[in-house]
Scaffold this motif. Structure first.
Motif, mmCIF file in Angstrom:
data_model
loop_
_atom_site.group_PDB
_atom_site.id
_atom_site.type_symbol
_atom_site.label_atom_id
_atom_site.label_comp_id
_atom_site.label_asym_id
_atom_site.label_seq_id
_atom_site.Cartn_x
_atom_site.Cartn_y
_atom_site.Cartn_z
ATOM 1 N N ALA A 150 0.963 -1.131 0.020
ATOM 2 C CA ALA A 150 -0.131 -0.061 0.051
ATOM 3 C C ALA A 150 0.954 1.138 -0.011
ATOM 4 O O ALA A 150 0.574 2.318 -0.669
ATOM 5 C CB ALA A 150 -0.932 -0.084 1.127
ATOM 6 N N LEU A 151 1.922 1.183 0.642
ATOM 7 C CA LEU A 151 2.912 2.377 0.893
ATOM 8 C C LEU A 151 3.570 2.638 -0.520
ATOM 9 O O LEU A 151 3.826 3.737 -1.024
ATOM 10 C CB LEU A 151 3.959 2.085 1.857
ATOM 11 N N ARG A 152 3.829 1.558 -1.096
ATOM 12 C CA ARG A 152 4.670 1.694 -2.161
ATOM 13 C C ARG A 152 3.717 2.321 -3.505
ATOM 14 O O ARG A 152 3.932 3.010 -4.498
ATOM 15 C CB ARG A 152 4.988 0.331 -3.180
ATOM 16 N N SER A 153 2.364 2.142 -3.455
ATOM 17 C CA SER A 153 1.351 2.524 -4.273
ATOM 18 C C SER A 153 0.956 3.892 -3.989
ATOM 19 O O SER A 153 0.114 5.013 -4.585
ATOM 20 C CB SER A 153 0.045 1.783 -4.398
ATOM 21 N N GLY A 154 1.580 4.641 -3.034
ATOM 22 C CA GLY A 154 1.655 6.147 -2.632
ATOM 23 C C GLY A 154 0.834 6.229 -1.388
ATOM 24 O O GLY A 154 0.362 7.588 -0.859
ATOM 25 N N SER A 155 -0.060 5.165 -0.588
ATOM 26 C CA SER A 155 -0.789 5.511 0.594
ATOM 27 C C SER A 155 0.146 5.960 1.776
ATOM 28 O O SER A 155 1.416 5.518 1.781
ATOM 29 C CB SER A 155 -1.504 4.320 0.871
ATOM 30 N N GLN A 156 -0.428 6.879 2.315
ATOM 31 C CA GLN A 156 0.220 7.350 3.919
ATOM 32 C C GLN A 156 -0.565 6.798 5.042
ATOM 33 O O GLN A 156 0.197 7.033 6.398
ATOM 34 C CB GLN A 156 0.508 8.941 3.838
#
Length: 235
Positions: A150-156
């Protein structure tokens, strides 16, 4: 001339975006990662985490911890967590999860998810517990991987439906900032992620552009467990 250059730039950017999206949509890249593991500040052993593609959007994710130091070595403590998941809507979705802990005695828990009926069955040897599955549900074994993807897809900020023994928990995680972290694998500028829906201590430091797993993780659940990345490789 400027218009031509701008068009080429936009085209290149669009091509890269399509390529990246397509690559991510096809599922994560298999890997092997090894970690130093300690409990309560004392060396315990080592963990080997692997992700294997089984084809047709199916994956096997395995976390094997072997006690090599102190009491863990004396009692032959080992844990084995193996999940089979499908890649669905650009995220993992658990199909089966088998957890085994061996020390003085062996404890085992098996989770099975029937996505046709949307039902979960969990059995730890005392009879199965059944409850409704939630879309995008993972298990406690694949939590670290699901956060990293999820972080890799840009989620914070990440909310994960996680299947536990008797229900689905909506666990929430959030990036708190960037910190320098030194582990056996090197020194990294990492995003520190904490769990925000519970008072249980959970900190994980991710470098999402390099690894789908954290370079370091600390949690109170399981006895003040700490994991530090030693080596990471892809096929």
């Amino acid at each position: 001339m400027r218009i031509l250059k701008l068009s080429r730039t936009l085209l290149a950017g669009a091509t890269l975006a399509v390529f990246t999206t397509a690559a991510f949509a096809s599922g994560p890249t298999p890997f092997t990662a090894t970690y130093q593991v300690s409990r309560g500040g004392e060396a315990m052993g080592e963990a080997t985490i692997t992700l294997k593609s089984l084809g047709n959007g199916e994956y096997e994710y395995s976390n094997q911890i072997h006690g090599t130091s102190g009491l863990a070595a004396m009692v032959g403590a080992n844990t084995s967590d193996v999940t089979r998941f499908r890649w669905n809507n650009n995220a993992p979705e658990t199909e089966t999860y088998n957890s085994k802990v061996s020390a003085f005695k062996t404890k085992q828990r098996i989770m099975q998810v029937d996505w046709n009926t949307k039902q979960v069955s969990v059995d730890d040897g005392k009879g199965p517990t059944n409850y409704a599955a939630a879309p995008g549900m993972v298990d406690r074994n694949t939590t670290l991987l699901a956060i990293g993807l999820a972080l890799r897809s840009g989620s914070q900020s990440v909310t994960l439906p996680i299947g536990v023994k008797q229900r689905v928990e909506q666990q929430q995680f959030k990036v708190q900032g960037t910190e320098t972290v030194k582990v056996p694998a090197g020194s990294f500028q990492a995003e520190r992620v904490t769990r925000t829906d519970s008072d249980k201590h959970f900190d994980a430091w991710y470098v999402p552009k390099q690894f789908p797993l954290p370079v370091k993780m600390e949690q109170s659940e399981g006895g003040d467990l700490t994991m530090q990345l030693v080596h990471y490789s892809t096929p």
